[in-house]
Design a protein around this motif. Structure first.
Motif, PDB file in Angstrom:
ATOM      1  N   UNK A  25      -0.087   9.834  -8.910  1.00  0.00           N
ATOM      2  CA  UNK A  25      -1.453   9.427  -8.584  1.00  0.00           C
ATOM      3  C   UNK A  25      -2.310   9.305  -9.848  1.00  0.00           C
ATOM      4  N   UNK A  26      -2.200  10.294 -10.734  1.00  0.00           N
ATOM      5  CA  UNK A  26      -2.988  10.277 -11.967  1.00  0.00           C
ATOM      6  C   UNK A  26      -2.606   9.082 -12.836  1.00  0.00           C
ATOM      7  N   UNK A  27      -1.300   8.806 -12.928  1.00  0.00           N
ATOM      8  CA  UNK A  27      -0.842   7.687 -13.746  1.00  0.00           C
ATOM      9  C   UNK A  27      -1.268   6.352 -13.140  1.00  0.00           C
ATOM     10  N   UNK A  28      -1.181   6.226 -11.820  1.00  0.00           N
ATOM     11  CA  UNK A  28      -1.627   4.994 -11.161  1.00  0.00           C
ATOM     12  C   UNK A  28      -3.101   4.733 -11.432  1.00  0.00           C
ATOM     13  N   UNK A  29      -3.903   5.776 -11.331  1.00  0.00           N
ATOM     14  CA  UNK A  29      -5.333   5.614 -11.617  1.00  0.00           C
ATOM     15  C   UNK A  29      -5.543   5.170 -13.071  1.00  0.00           C
ATOM     16  N   UNK A  30      -4.762   5.739 -13.978  1.00  0.00           N
ATOM     17  CA  UNK A  30      -4.860   5.336 -15.374  1.00  0.00           C
ATOM     18  C   UNK A  30      -4.455   3.894 -15.605  1.00  0.00           C
ATOM     19  N   UNK A  31      -3.645   3.353 -14.690  1.00  0.00           N
ATOM     20  CA  UNK A  31      -3.197   1.963 -14.790  1.00  0.00           C
ATOM     21  C   UNK A  31      -4.066   1.004 -13.970  1.00  0.00           C
ATOM     22  N   UNK A  33      -5.275   1.347 -10.725  1.00  0.00           N
ATOM     23  CA  UNK A  33      -5.175   1.346  -9.266  1.00  0.00           C
ATOM     24  C   UNK A  33      -6.089   2.413  -8.671  1.00  0.00           C
ATOM     25  N   UNK A  34      -6.591   2.140  -7.473  1.00  0.00           N
ATOM     26  CA  UNK A  34      -7.298   3.146  -6.695  1.00  0.00           C
ATOM     27  C   UNK A  34      -6.262   3.888  -5.866  1.00  0.00           C
ATOM     28  N   UNK A  35      -6.319   5.212  -5.834  1.00  0.00           N
ATOM     29  CA  UNK A  35      -5.275   6.001  -5.172  1.00  0.00           C
ATOM     30  C   UNK A  35      -5.881   6.978  -4.177  1.00  0.00           C
ATOM     31  N   UNK A  36      -5.270   7.043  -2.993  1.00  0.00           N
ATOM     32  CA  UNK A  36      -5.591   8.046  -1.994  1.00  0.00           C
ATOM     33  C   UNK A  36      -4.302   8.796  -1.659  1.00  0.00           C
ATOM     34  N   UNK A  37      -4.378  10.100  -1.487  1.00  0.00           N
ATOM     35  CA  UNK A  37      -3.242  10.880  -1.006  1.00  0.00           C
ATOM     36  C   UNK A  37      -3.612  11.431   0.362  1.00  0.00           C
ATOM     37  N   UNK A  38      -2.774  11.149   1.368  1.00  0.00           N
ATOM     38  CA  UNK A  38      -3.034  11.618   2.729  1.00  0.00           C
ATOM     39  C   UNK A  38      -1.831  12.424   3.220  1.00  0.00           C
ATOM     40  N   UNK A  39      -2.053  13.196   4.262  1.00  0.00           N
ATOM     41  CA  UNK A  39      -1.006  14.104   4.734  1.00  0.00           C
ATOM     42  C   UNK A  39       0.022  13.432   5.637  1.00  0.00           C
ATOM     43  N   UNK A  40      -0.418  12.593   6.572  1.00  0.00           N
ATOM     44  CA  UNK A  40       0.463  12.088   7.626  1.00  0.00           C
ATOM     45  C   UNK A  40       0.362  10.575   7.764  1.00  0.00           C
ATOM     46  N   UNK A  41       1.295  10.011   8.546  1.00  0.00           N
ATOM     47  CA  UNK A  41       1.248   8.573   8.801  1.00  0.00           C
ATOM     48  C   UNK A  41       0.015   8.208   9.617  1.00  0.00           C
ATOM     49  N   UNK A  42      -0.416   9.109  10.482  1.00  0.00           N
ATOM     50  CA  UNK A  42      -1.643   8.857  11.247  1.00  0.00           C
ATOM     51  C   UNK A  42      -2.839   8.758  10.317  1.00  0.00           C
ATOM     52  N   UNK A 115       7.595   4.021  -6.598  1.00  0.00           N
ATOM     53  CA  UNK A 115       6.441   4.263  -7.468  1.00  0.00           C
ATOM     54  C   UNK A 115       6.889   5.262  -8.519  1.00  0.00           C
ATOM     55  N   UNK A 116       6.773   4.900  -9.772  1.00  0.00           N
ATOM     56  CA  UNK A 116       7.216   5.806 -10.829  1.00  0.00           C
ATOM     57  C   UNK A 116       6.126   6.815 -11.163  1.00  0.00           C
ATOM     58  N   UNK A 117       6.534   7.935 -11.701  1.00  0.00           N
ATOM     59  CA  UNK A 117       5.576   8.980 -12.068  1.00  0.00           C
ATOM     60  C   UNK A 117       4.670   8.570 -13.222  1.00  0.00           C
TER      61      UNK A 117
END
Length: 209
Positions: A25-31, A33-42, A115-117
């Motif tokens: 997530x941190x690397x994506x933001x640095x590149x 991208x806007x990133x959200x982390x969620x718990x479930x598919x719902x 998605x790479x780290x």
């Protein structure tokens, strides 16, 4: 003639741990991208539906992740959104029409295969129909990604596409339609140039392949 299914490397089915998710997530933001982390598919479905404007054209890329989360059905069948697929109707057997259908929507919603780290997205495709809007055709792109798709680096991501995603898709098509699959094109997204264009929704659950 016997059709031999490619071997599935099940090590790629293991979900990433919290530290791996955070690094990606941190690397994506640095590149860019806007990133959200969620718990479930719902949670992922509710978030994505809140991100998609009701008054702009939206194309749902062919994706088991979108199907399993219910996102495809919600966008294409609910009547709440300006769905490219719903508006197109029956395209018949013209493969070119299917491939070009979602080339330039306002918004594309889909997934990637890895998605790479260090913040790189990788997507493989037979026809490449989803790759044009992913790369630049859509004004906004939203990708929903299960935790099992996090990999250490691009090389491992390419291996995941060939040794896990392709064999799983091959089996899905063969079991349901009597067809098989192959990798025709691979898109690698290293950085997003336009602020807020690329949105990655990382799901702690495993979903899709």
């Amino acid at each position: 003639m016997t059709v031999q299914a490619p071997v599935v490397d099940e090590t790629f089915a293991k979900p990433a741990d919290e530290a791996q998710l955070d690094r990606a997530a941190e690397a994506l933001r640095g590149n860019g991208f806007t990133v959200h982390i969620v718990d479930t598919v719902t949670d992922a479905r509710e978030l994505v539906l809140s991100l998609v404007p009701a008054d702009e054209s939206v194309f749902t890329a062919s994706s088991e992740t979108l199907r399993l989360t219910g996102i495809t059905k919600a966008i294409d069948e609910s009547g709440r959104f300006d769905s490219v697929r719903a508006a197109a109707g029956d395209l018949g057997d013209d493969p070119t029409a299917h491939i070009r259908l979602g080339a330039t929507p306002d918004v594309v919603v889909g997934s990637v295969h890895a998605v790479s780290e260090d913040g790189v997205l990788l997507a493989g495709s037979a026809s490449g129909s989803q790759l044009a809007p992913y790369a630049s055709g859509a004004r906004k792109a939203v990708w929903v990604v299960g935790a099992q798709k996090i990999v250490p680096d691009v090389a491992t991501g390419l291996r995941r596409i060939r040794d896990y995603s392709l064999p799983k898709e091959w089996r899905r098509l063969h079991e349901n339609y009597g067809q098989t699959s192959f990798i025709g094109k691979i898109l690698i997204l290293e950085r997003e140039a336009f602020p807020d264009r690329g949105v990655v929704v990382l799901v702690r659950d495993s979903v899709g392949f």
